[in-house]
Design a protein around this motif. Structure first.
Motif, PDB file in Angstrom:
ATOM      1  N   LEU A  59      -0.429 -14.586  -4.770  1.00 29.83           N
ATOM      2  CA  LEU A  59      -0.119 -13.192  -5.092  1.00 29.83           C
ATOM      3  C   LEU A  59      -0.450 -12.289  -3.909  1.00 29.83           C
ATOM      4  CD1 LEU A  59      -1.281 -12.802  -8.787  1.00 29.83           C
ATOM      5  CD2 LEU A  59       0.975 -12.227  -7.883  1.00 29.83           C
ATOM      6  N   ALA A  62       2.051 -12.692  -1.000  1.00 28.59           N
ATOM      7  CA  ALA A  62       3.297 -11.984  -1.288  1.00 28.59           C
ATOM      8  C   ALA A  62       3.085 -10.484  -1.167  1.00 28.59           C
ATOM      9  CB  ALA A  62       3.792 -12.339  -2.685  1.00 28.59           C
ATOM     10  N   PHE A  63       1.978 -10.009  -1.740  1.00 32.35           N
ATOM     11  CA  PHE A  63       1.721  -8.579  -1.735  1.00 32.35           C
ATOM     12  C   PHE A  63       1.541  -8.046  -0.321  1.00 32.35           C
ATOM     13  CE2 PHE A  63      -1.040  -4.835  -2.084  1.00 32.35           C
ATOM     14  CZ  PHE A  63      -0.211  -4.055  -2.866  1.00 32.35           C
ATOM     15  N   TRP A  65       2.870  -9.105   2.502  1.00 27.39           N
ATOM     16  CA  TRP A  65       4.183  -8.953   3.144  1.00 27.39           C
ATOM     17  C   TRP A  65       4.858  -7.672   2.646  1.00 27.39           C
ATOM     18  CZ3 TRP A  65       6.412 -10.799   7.205  1.00 27.39           C
ATOM     19  CH2 TRP A  65       6.278 -12.137   7.586  1.00 27.39           C
ATOM     20  N   PHE A  66       4.853  -7.558   1.343  1.00 26.76           N
ATOM     21  CA  PHE A  66       5.489  -6.433   0.691  1.00 26.76           C
ATOM     22  C   PHE A  66       4.869  -5.120   1.176  1.00 26.76           C
ATOM     23  CE2 PHE A  66       6.637  -3.931  -3.085  1.00 26.76           C
ATOM     24  CZ  PHE A  66       7.958  -4.327  -3.242  1.00 26.76           C
ATOM     25  N   ILE A  69       5.722  -4.137   5.033  1.00 24.48           N
ATOM     26  CA  ILE A  69       7.065  -3.575   5.227  1.00 24.48           C
ATOM     27  C   ILE A  69       7.211  -2.263   4.465  1.00 24.48           C
ATOM     28  CG2 ILE A  69       9.528  -3.995   4.879  1.00 24.48           C
ATOM     29  CD1 ILE A  69       8.819  -7.033   5.123  1.00 24.48           C
ATOM     30  N   GLY A  70       6.725  -2.249   3.222  1.00 25.10           N
ATOM     31  CA  GLY A  70       6.853  -1.053   2.398  1.00 25.10           C
ATOM     32  C   GLY A  70       6.142   0.136   3.015  1.00 25.10           C
ATOM     33  N   PHE A  73       8.118   1.813   5.716  1.00 25.22           N
ATOM     34  CA  PHE A  73       9.189   2.644   5.171  1.00 25.22           C
ATOM     35  C   PHE A  73       8.627   3.945   4.596  1.00 25.22           C
ATOM     36  CE2 PHE A  73      11.955  -1.057   5.448  1.00 25.22           C
ATOM     37  CZ  PHE A  73      13.157  -0.460   5.782  1.00 25.22           C
ATOM     38  N   ASP A  77       9.606   7.692   5.612  1.00 23.27           N
ATOM     39  CA  ASP A  77       9.923   8.683   4.586  1.00 23.27           C
ATOM     40  C   ASP A  77       9.107   9.957   4.788  1.00 23.27           C
ATOM     41  OD1 ASP A  77      11.042   9.344   1.812  1.00 23.27           O
ATOM     42  OD2 ASP A  77       8.876   9.520   1.513  1.00 23.27           O
ATOM     43  N   ARG A  81      10.252  13.865   5.976  1.00 20.21           N
ATOM     44  CA  ARG A  81       9.928  15.048   5.184  1.00 20.21           C
ATOM     45  C   ARG A  81       8.997  15.990   5.949  1.00 20.21           C
ATOM     46  NH1 ARG A  81      10.768  13.770  -0.528  1.00 20.21           N
ATOM     47  NH2 ARG A  81      11.170  11.561  -0.717  1.00 20.21           N
TER      48      ARG A  81
ATOM     49  N   GLY B 183      10.617  -4.204  -7.536  1.00 24.19           N
ATOM     50  CA  GLY B 183       9.602  -4.574  -6.554  1.00 24.19           C
ATOM     51  C   GLY B 183       8.548  -5.495  -7.163  1.00 24.19           C
ATOM     52  N   LEU B 187       7.789  -9.375  -6.283  1.00 23.61           N
ATOM     53  CA  LEU B 187       6.458  -9.834  -5.866  1.00 23.61           C
ATOM     54  C   LEU B 187       6.053 -11.104  -6.611  1.00 23.61           C
ATOM     55  CD1 LEU B 187       3.985  -6.835  -5.645  1.00 23.61           C
ATOM     56  CD2 LEU B 187       4.256  -8.717  -4.053  1.00 23.61           C
ATOM     57  N   LEU B 188       6.285 -11.100  -7.934  1.00 29.24           N
ATOM     58  CA  LEU B 188       5.911 -12.264  -8.738  1.00 29.24           C
ATOM     59  C   LEU B 188       6.712 -13.492  -8.300  1.00 29.24           C
ATOM     60  CD1 LEU B 188       5.617 -10.592 -12.259  1.00 29.24           C
ATOM     61  CD2 LEU B 188       3.779 -11.304 -10.711  1.00 29.24           C
ATOM     62  N   PHE B 190       8.074 -14.030  -5.337  1.00 37.55           N
ATOM     63  CA  PHE B 190       7.611 -14.375  -3.997  1.00 37.55           C
ATOM     64  C   PHE B 190       6.303 -15.181  -4.111  1.00 37.55           C
ATOM     65  CE2 PHE B 190       6.798 -12.162   0.395  1.00 37.55           C
ATOM     66  CZ  PHE B 190       6.703 -13.399   0.981  1.00 37.55           C
ATOM     67  N   ALA B 229      11.058 -11.527   3.552  1.00 40.59           N
ATOM     68  CA  ALA B 229      10.816 -10.317   4.342  1.00 40.59           C
ATOM     69  C   ALA B 229      12.119  -9.538   4.505  1.00 40.59           C
ATOM     70  CB  ALA B 229      10.235 -10.677   5.705  1.00 40.59           C
ATOM     71  N   ILE B 232      12.792  -7.736   1.292  1.00 41.43           N
ATOM     72  CA  ILE B 232      11.919  -6.564   1.131  1.00 41.43           C
ATOM     73  C   ILE B 232      12.445  -5.406   1.971  1.00 41.43           C
ATOM     74  CG2 ILE B 232       9.579  -5.668   1.423  1.00 41.43           C
ATOM     75  CD1 ILE B 232       8.575  -8.566   1.179  1.00 41.43           C
ATOM     76  N   CYS B 233      12.865  -5.712   3.214  1.00 36.35           N
ATOM     77  CA  CYS B 233      13.413  -4.671   4.089  1.00 36.35           C
ATOM     78  C   CYS B 233      14.611  -3.996   3.424  1.00 36.35           C
ATOM     79  CB  CYS B 233      13.859  -5.261   5.430  1.00 36.35           C
ATOM     80  SG  CYS B 233      12.521  -5.538   6.569  1.00 36.35           S
ATOM     81  N   LEU B 235      15.409  -3.905   0.216  1.00 31.80           N
ATOM     82  CA  LEU B 235      14.981  -3.174  -0.973  1.00 31.80           C
ATOM     83  C   LEU B 235      14.405  -1.808  -0.585  1.00 31.80           C
ATOM     84  CD1 LEU B 235      14.546  -3.304  -4.073  1.00 31.80           C
ATOM     85  CD2 LEU B 235      12.286  -4.223  -3.617  1.00 31.80           C
ATOM     86  N   PHE B 236      13.502  -1.806   0.405  1.00 31.63           N
ATOM     87  CA  PHE B 236      12.893  -0.540   0.807  1.00 31.63           C
ATOM     88  C   PHE B 236      13.878   0.365   1.529  1.00 31.63           C
ATOM     89  CE2 PHE B 236       8.753  -2.363  -0.133  1.00 31.63           C
ATOM     90  CZ  PHE B 236       8.139  -1.268  -0.697  1.00 31.63           C
ATOM     91  N   TYR B 237      14.803  -0.215   2.277  1.00 35.58           N
ATOM     92  CA  TYR B 237      15.810   0.604   2.940  1.00 35.58           C
ATOM     93  C   TYR B 237      16.650   1.328   1.894  1.00 35.58           C
ATOM     94  CZ  TYR B 237      19.731   2.045   5.788  1.00 35.58           C
ATOM     95  OH  TYR B 237      20.701   2.798   6.388  1.00 35.58           O
ATOM     96  N   TRP B 239      15.667   2.111  -1.088  1.00 30.56           N
ATOM     97  CA  TRP B 239      14.808   3.143  -1.651  1.00 30.56           C
ATOM     98  C   TRP B 239      14.786   4.365  -0.737  1.00 30.56           C
ATOM     99  CZ3 TRP B 239      10.371   5.069   0.763  1.00 30.56           C
ATOM    100  CH2 TRP B 239       9.655   6.009   0.009  1.00 30.56           C
ATOM    101  N   PHE B 240      14.645   4.116   0.575  1.00 35.33           N
ATOM    102  CA  PHE B 240      14.590   5.187   1.569  1.00 35.33           C
ATOM    103  C   PHE B 240      15.869   6.022   1.534  1.00 35.33           C
ATOM    104  CE2 PHE B 240      15.197   6.656   5.984  1.00 35.33           C
ATOM    105  CZ  PHE B 240      14.031   7.384   6.133  1.00 35.33           C
ATOM    106  N   THR B 243      16.057   8.154  -1.719  1.00 35.55           N
ATOM    107  CA  THR B 243      15.226   9.355  -1.747  1.00 35.55           C
ATOM    108  C   THR B 243      15.698  10.372  -0.721  1.00 35.55           C
ATOM    109  OG1 THR B 243      13.667   8.337  -0.224  1.00 35.55           O
ATOM    110  CG2 THR B 243      13.127   8.183  -2.547  1.00 35.55           C
ATOM    111  N   ARG B 247      16.259  14.472  -0.872  1.00 36.25           N
ATOM    112  CA  ARG B 247      15.712  15.424   0.094  1.00 36.25           C
ATOM    113  C   ARG B 247      16.733  16.469   0.484  1.00 36.25           C
ATOM    114  NH1 ARG B 247      12.715  11.185   2.187  1.00 36.25           N
ATOM    115  NH2 ARG B 247      14.301  10.455   3.586  1.00 36.25           N
TER     116      ARG B 247
END
Lengths: 159, 250
Positions: A59, A62-63, A65-66, A69-70, A73, A77, A81, B183, B187-188, B190, B229, B232-233, B235-237, B239-240, B243, B247
């Motif tokens: 866990l 995985a977390f 890595w997440f 990268i997160g 981002f 963001d 702003r 997300g 994670l689970l 992964f 990875a 994840i990139c 997914l977050f892209y 999201w970016f 949002t 804005r």
């Protein structure tokens, strides 16, 4: 008050969390890359690990890595702003690094026995350095957190 | 030779169909040209799936667990990701006539698709399937039976695709879930993949030597890291991007 400051205050939580997440990611990355891959201090899997330890390790891997990268981002963001708050972010990063390292050094290494830092006689010494440096990072991180929290609570900013 | 041709013929079909659809739909005046990079992604996706089924990797996979694991990464993770990025459903919808496209989109909205494309359902199909394969005797049985071999490979590919599109939305997705929800499910998955890799390392499947299981487990672990990875990139892209539009609205 400048609009950038207002934005920082408005997104103070996101600044903090983005720092914490990157801190966790960096700590996990250093653990994997330096101590495992480069120095070979510990192994991929030492086979005496408990099931619980394996799940916890999976866990967290995985977390991390997440989180790495997160968090980047999230920084992108915040910057778009005009709300990036470096002091608070660094505070979060140290809290994340220290927190992860302390968790790794106490729960993962000692309680769940996933692996030792290094397979030598006097591992206590390694454990001490590991956990004390974690506590050091937590203290400095907390200092930055309180410092920015004071600014936040100083009454200039109301929601 | 004939056996191999039969094995890869579905992939050759989707390759040709995709290219034909992309070229035909690009001729329609009201539509934009289908982007070139998507042809490339589709080609590479089909290529990595085919590379897992025939050729040197597939041949080696019968005797070598590490090669089998490489094939698994290609068929179950890389090919689904590349194919999903090529947006096949978008292409289908813009190529078909309006009435047929409506029928397809009503299928996409159906309860059945809603169920199988649910992130948690796809997670169980995907990671649960892998645990079932490597932690039981199924892996050994698969080496004996040709039919079982085919079913397992088909499942690995389809479950991989389903999971990919349940996490990142490239094509029209009628049943959407929030980023944070996807997300956490990701994670689970992964983690489940990583835990299984280490489980294989310590508990070689029946018929696999210790050294082979260790190499295969490590390949599964680190290979999974690279592809995850990338996911994840994306997914977050997404999201970016999502949002950012808020804005500008403010």
């Amino acid at each position: 008050m400048s609009s950038e400051k207002l934005n920082r205050f408005k997104y103070s939580k996101r600044n903090l969390w983005s720092g914490i997440l990157l801190g966790i990611g960096i700590a996990a990355f250093l653990d994997e890359t330096i101590f495992h891959q480069l120095l070979h201090w510990h192994h991929f899997y030492d086979k005496s690990t408990t099931n619980m330890g394996l799940v916890s390790d999976g866990l967290f891997h995985a977390f991390s890595w997440f989180a790495t990268i997160g968090s980047l981002f999230l920084v992108a963001d915040l910057r778009s702003r005009s709300a990036f708050w470096l002091t608070r972010w660094i505070g979060g990063m140290l809290l994340g690094m220290g927190g992860f390292q302390l968790y790794d050094g106490t729960i993962q290494h000692k309680l769940l026995r996933i692996h030792q830092i290094r397979y030598v006689e006097d591992v206590v010494l390694y454990d001490l350095v590991w956990n004390l440096s974690a506590i050091g990072m937590l203290i400095v991180g907390l200092f930055f957190f309180i410092k920015t929290q004071r600014k936040l609570n100083s009454g200039i900013y109301h929601k | 030779m004939l056996y191999e041709l039969i094995l890869i013929s579905p992939f050759m079909c989707i390759l040709v169909l995709y290219f034909v659809a992309a070229i035909v739909s690009s001729r329609k005046e009201r539509l934009k040209k289908w982007p070139l990079y998507r042809y490339g992604l589709w080609f590479l996706g089909v290529f990595s799936a085919v590379a897992a089924l025939v050729g040197p990797v597939a041949k080696q996979a019968h005797v070598d667990f590490t090669a089998h694991m490489l094939g698994h990464l290609l068929l179950g993770m890389l090919a689904p990701l590349l194919l999903a990025l090529a947006a096949p459903m978008t292409l289908v919808l813009r190529t078909l006539s309006v009435s047929s496209a409506r029928r397809v989109s009503s299928i996409l909205k159906s309860k059945f698709v809603r169920l199988i494309s649910h992130p948690i359902f796809a997670l169980f199909l995907n990671i649960g399937g892998l645990w079932f394969l490597y932690a039981t005797d199924l892996y050994a049985a698969m080496q004996q039976s040709l039919i079982l071999h085919w079913i397992v490979h088909l499942h690995v590919f389809l479950a991989g695709y389903l999971f990919t599109v349940s996490i990142i939305y490239i094509d029209p997705t009628p049943h959407q879930y929030p980023f944070i929800y996807r997300g956490i499910v990701f994670l689970l998955a992964f983690a489940g993949h990583g835990i299984l890799s280490k489980y294989i390392y310590a508990h070689p499947p029946v018929g696999v030597t210790v050294a082979d299981a260790e190499a295969g487990g490590m390949l599964m672990y680190y290979g999974g890291d690279i592809i995850d990875a990338t996911l994840i990139c994306i997914l977050f892209y997404q999201w970016f991007r999502a949002t950012r539009s808020h804005r500008f609205a403010n």
